[in-house]
Design a protein around this motif. Structure first.
Motif, PDB file in Angstrom:
ATOM      1  N   GLU A 163      -6.300  -3.643  -9.136  1.00 55.21           N
ATOM      2  CA  GLU A 163      -6.954  -4.842  -8.634  1.00 55.21           C
ATOM      3  C   GLU A 163      -6.188  -5.341  -7.411  1.00 55.21           C
ATOM      4  OE1 GLU A 163      -8.554  -9.184 -10.180  1.00 55.21           O
ATOM      5  OE2 GLU A 163      -7.684  -7.793 -11.610  1.00 55.21           O
ATOM      6  N   PHE A 164      -6.862  -6.169  -6.641  1.00 56.04           N
ATOM      7  CA  PHE A 164      -6.271  -6.823  -5.480  1.00 56.04           C
ATOM      8  C   PHE A 164      -6.442  -8.318  -5.720  1.00 56.04           C
ATOM      9  CE2 PHE A 164      -5.434  -8.226  -1.254  1.00 56.04           C
ATOM     10  CZ  PHE A 164      -4.787  -7.180  -0.600  1.00 56.04           C
ATOM     11  N   ILE A 210      -2.109  -5.193  -6.521  1.00 53.77           N
ATOM     12  CA  ILE A 210      -1.650  -5.674  -5.218  1.00 53.77           C
ATOM     13  C   ILE A 210      -2.049  -7.145  -5.096  1.00 53.77           C
ATOM     14  CG2 ILE A 210      -1.763  -5.326  -2.725  1.00 53.77           C
ATOM     15  CD1 ILE A 210      -0.895  -2.736  -3.900  1.00 53.77           C
ATOM     16  N   MET A 211      -1.176  -7.944  -4.487  1.00 59.78           N
ATOM     17  CA  MET A 211      -1.520  -9.339  -4.227  1.00 59.78           C
ATOM     18  C   MET A 211      -1.195  -9.674  -2.769  1.00 59.78           C
ATOM     19  SD  MET A 211       1.405 -11.265  -6.427  1.00 59.78           S
ATOM     20  CE  MET A 211       3.120 -10.750  -6.272  1.00 59.78           C
ATOM     21  N   HIS A 237       0.833  -1.205   0.000  1.00 53.55           N
ATOM     22  CA  HIS A 237       0.000   0.000   0.000  1.00 53.55           C
ATOM     23  C   HIS A 237       0.863   1.250   0.000  1.00 53.55           C
ATOM     24  CE1 HIS A 237      -2.429   3.258   1.801  1.00 53.55           C
ATOM     25  NE2 HIS A 237      -3.312   2.805   0.920  1.00 53.55           N
ATOM     26  N   ASP A 238       1.910   1.275   0.809  1.00 54.62           N
ATOM     27  CA  ASP A 238       2.816   2.432   0.843  1.00 54.62           C
ATOM     28  C   ASP A 238       3.452   2.660  -0.530  1.00 54.62           C
ATOM     29  OD1 ASP A 238       2.272   2.605   3.569  1.00 54.62           O
ATOM     30  OD2 ASP A 238       4.117   1.549   4.158  1.00 54.62           O
ATOM     31  N   LEU A 239       3.850   1.564  -1.196  1.00 52.18           N
ATOM     32  CA  LEU A 239       4.428   1.666  -2.539  1.00 52.18           C
ATOM     33  C   LEU A 239       3.393   2.220  -3.517  1.00 52.18           C
ATOM     34  CD1 LEU A 239       6.714   1.150  -4.570  1.00 52.18           C
ATOM     35  CD2 LEU A 239       5.905  -1.222  -4.741  1.00 52.18           C
ATOM     36  N   LEU A 240       2.185   1.708  -3.452  1.00 55.06           N
ATOM     37  CA  LEU A 240       1.093   2.191  -4.302  1.00 55.06           C
ATOM     38  C   LEU A 240       0.914   3.698  -4.148  1.00 55.06           C
ATOM     39  CD1 LEU A 240      -1.588   1.822  -6.001  1.00 55.06           C
ATOM     40  CD2 LEU A 240      -2.708   1.436  -3.798  1.00 55.06           C
ATOM     41  N   VAL A 241       0.826   4.169  -2.912  1.00 50.80           N
ATOM     42  CA  VAL A 241       0.614   5.598  -2.644  1.00 50.80           C
ATOM     43  C   VAL A 241       1.770   6.423  -3.198  1.00 50.80           C
ATOM     44  CG1 VAL A 241       0.421   7.328  -0.807  1.00 50.80           C
ATOM     45  CG2 VAL A 241      -0.914   5.211  -0.673  1.00 50.80           C
ATOM     46  N   ALA A 242       3.010   5.959  -2.996  1.00 46.88           N
ATOM     47  CA  ALA A 242       4.178   6.688  -3.503  1.00 46.88           C
ATOM     48  C   ALA A 242       4.149   6.780  -5.030  1.00 46.88           C
ATOM     49  CB  ALA A 242       5.459   6.004  -3.033  1.00 46.88           C
ATOM     50  N   ARG A 286      -9.149  -0.159   0.804  1.00 47.15           N
ATOM     51  CA  ARG A 286      -8.225   0.974   0.893  1.00 47.15           C
ATOM     52  C   ARG A 286      -7.295   1.011  -0.317  1.00 47.15           C
ATOM     53  NH1 ARG A 286      -3.884   1.608   5.614  1.00 47.15           N
ATOM     54  NH2 ARG A 286      -3.440  -0.416   4.745  1.00 47.15           N
ATOM     55  N   CYS A 287      -6.777  -0.145  -0.733  1.00 41.84           N
ATOM     56  CA  CYS A 287      -5.873  -0.196  -1.889  1.00 41.84           C
ATOM     57  C   CYS A 287      -6.594   0.204  -3.176  1.00 41.84           C
ATOM     58  CB  CYS A 287      -5.267  -1.592  -2.031  1.00 41.84           C
ATOM     59  SG  CYS A 287      -4.047  -1.981  -0.752  1.00 41.84           S
ATOM     60  N   LEU A 288      -7.798  -0.295  -3.362  1.00 41.10           N
ATOM     61  CA  LEU A 288      -8.555   0.050  -4.565  1.00 41.10           C
ATOM     62  C   LEU A 288      -8.932   1.525  -4.575  1.00 41.10           C
ATOM     63  CD1 LEU A 288     -10.808  -3.132  -4.839  1.00 41.10           C
ATOM     64  CD2 LEU A 288      -8.775  -2.572  -6.194  1.00 41.10           C
TER      65      LEU A 288
END
Length: 183
Positions: free
Chosen positions: A126-127, A106-107, A87-92, A118-120
């Motif tokens: 996709e998760f 994300i997996m 999630h932190d990587l996604l936000v960055a 939260r990730c979506l």
């Protein structure tokens, strides 16, 4: 439907996926599955390493505007990792104007509805539940907008039988007689 297991058209670059997972075995399995499906794969063991590969670490962002020199088309990251999680990587990635258009999937082996939501909400395409399955791999292609293929002159086109229009014409035509040439 296109045959996603067929080798790629050589006029189009393969989809390049950055796989981020702290588990060596998981990285190798995902890499093999993706390469078998004709993806180009780069693997790293942490969110921090992914940031370096993408050129998003503080040094590169301050001194250069060139992000993603490896032409990463998609990021497939584990959620649970020490240090920087998925999630932190996604936000960055989504906060950086140079990388925010890169699709992130994300997996995780854990099903946590609030984590998935939260990730979506924060921009994940996709998760996916681990382990990675062939049906998941086939969907990954749809998250990338590959360049339009160029057409070769004289190229043969493979048509799947189930996509051909149904016609009774072939059924009504009598079979040719043996030894008789039809012009």
């Amino acid at each position: 439907m296109a045959d996603l297991s067929a080798p790629p058209d050589h006029n189009v670059s393969p989809i390049h996926i950055l796989v981020v997972d702290d588990c060596w075995l998981d990285r190798k399995i995902v890499q093999k599955v993706l390469q078998t499906s004709f993806f180009k794969v780069t693997t790293v063991e942490s969110g921090e390493k992914a940031m370096e590969v993408l050129g998003l670490n503080e040094e590169n962002v301050k001194h250069s505007t060139s992000v993603n020199d490896l032409n990463i088309d998609m990021i497939l990251t584990d959620y649970c990792m020490p240090g920087m999680n998925g999630h932190d990587l996604l936000v960055a990635i989504k906060e950086n104007s140079h990388s925010k258009s890169i699709p992130v999937v994300i997996m995780s082996s854990e099903y946590n509805a609030s984590r998935i939501s939260r990730c979506l909400t924060d921009g994940a395409q996709e998760f996916i539940q681990k382990p990675l399955k062939i049906k998941d791999v086939q969907r990954l292609r749809s998250y990338v907008n590959p360049a339009a293929p160029t057409t070769k002159t004289g190229a043969k086109i493979k048509v799947l039988i189930d996509q051909m229009p149904e016609s009774k014409e072939a059924e009504r035509r009598p079979p040719p007689l043996a030894g008789v040439a039809v012009a």
